[in-house]
Design an enzyme around this catalytic site. Structure first.
Site, short mmCIF file in Angstrom:
data_model
loop_
_atom_site.label_atom_id
_atom_site.label_comp_id
_atom_site.label_asym_id
_atom_site.label_seq_id
_atom_site.Cartn_x
_atom_site.Cartn_y
_atom_site.Cartn_z
N GLU A 138 -47.96 -24.04 85.84
CA GLU A 138 -46.87 -24.26 86.79
C GLU A 138 -47.36 -24.40 88.24
O GLU A 138 -46.72 -25.06 89.04
CB GLU A 138 -45.83 -23.15 86.67
CG GLU A 138 -45.17 -23.09 85.31
CD GLU A 138 -44.65 -24.43 84.79
OE1 GLU A 138 -44.10 -25.22 85.59
OE2 GLU A 138 -44.81 -24.70 83.59
N GLU A 139 -48.48 -23.79 88.55
CA GLU A 139 -49.01 -23.87 89.91
C GLU A 139 -49.65 -25.22 90.20
O GLU A 139 -49.41 -25.81 91.24
CB GLU A 139 -50.02 -22.75 90.18
CG GLU A 139 -49.41 -21.39 90.40
CD GLU A 139 -48.68 -21.25 91.72
OE1 GLU A 139 -48.82 -22.11 92.62
OE2 GLU A 139 -47.94 -20.26 91.86
#
Length: 192
Positions: A67-68
């Site tokens: 997700e980062e």
């Protein structure tokens, strides 16, 4: 001439239908394999090494990475966070000091191993502060440890009964939802 074109068109339709049937069967019978394409596990050995060293679930680490940075080791946010786990240089400098890493430089954030080591250490430190509450740890990783503690102190969130929709920052609320969804998927796909 028209008959040949019609015959080719019919043959083309049959081939397309055959390919669709094969793909459909593949999807139905190999969903975990397909999901592993969507939820890959790159840098697995590095992640598992540091996750074990710092006491963090490696599947949580890969969920944060997904997700980062979407697995792009040279990514950089508009706020200056860098690498797979999108660490701020100031946070990484503080982690380097805590680890006694005198060789650290900001460029190390683009090195997958160093970035994963530091990001995993940081997750472990947040787990200690927030009693292994994955939702709070995820919120603190995105929104800041101080903000999450402030939300708890101001009774905006209940650490014993946290609901994602109670998180005051929309960006953090959305981020926590994405990470926890990924974490659930990774747990289903890669748990032994």
């Amino acid at each position: 001439m028209v008959r040949k074109q019609k015959k080719r068109w019919t043959m083309g339709k049959k081939i397309v239908m055959f390919v669709i049937a094969i793909l459909t069967a593949f999807i139905i019978f190999n969903i975990p394999m397909l999901e592993k394409v969507i939820y890959p596990y790159p840098n697995r050995a590095i992640i598992e090494n540091y996750a074990k060293q710092y006491g963090v679930d490696p599947l949580f680490v890969i969920s944060v990475i997904r997700e980062e940075s979407k697995f792009l080791s040279h990514s950089e946010s508009n706020k200056g966070a860098k690498g797979l786990m999108q660490l701020m240089p100031s946070t990484a400098q503080s982690i380097a000091e805590s680890l006694g890493d005198k060789t650290y430089s900001e460029g190390d954030l683009l090195n997958p191993e160093k970035n994963i080591q530091y990001g995993t250490w940081y997750l472990a430190s947040l787990q200690k502060v927030f009693a292994n509450n994955t939702t709070l740890v995820t919120a603190a990783y995105n929104g800041g440890r101080g903000h999450v503690q402030e939300w708890i102190d101001d009774d905006l969130i209940d650490p014993k009964n946290i609901h994602i929709q109670d998180i005051p920052f929309k960006e953090t609320r959305d981020y926590v939802g994405r990470v926890l969804k990924s974490y659930d998927k990774y747990t289903k796909l890669y748990s032994k």
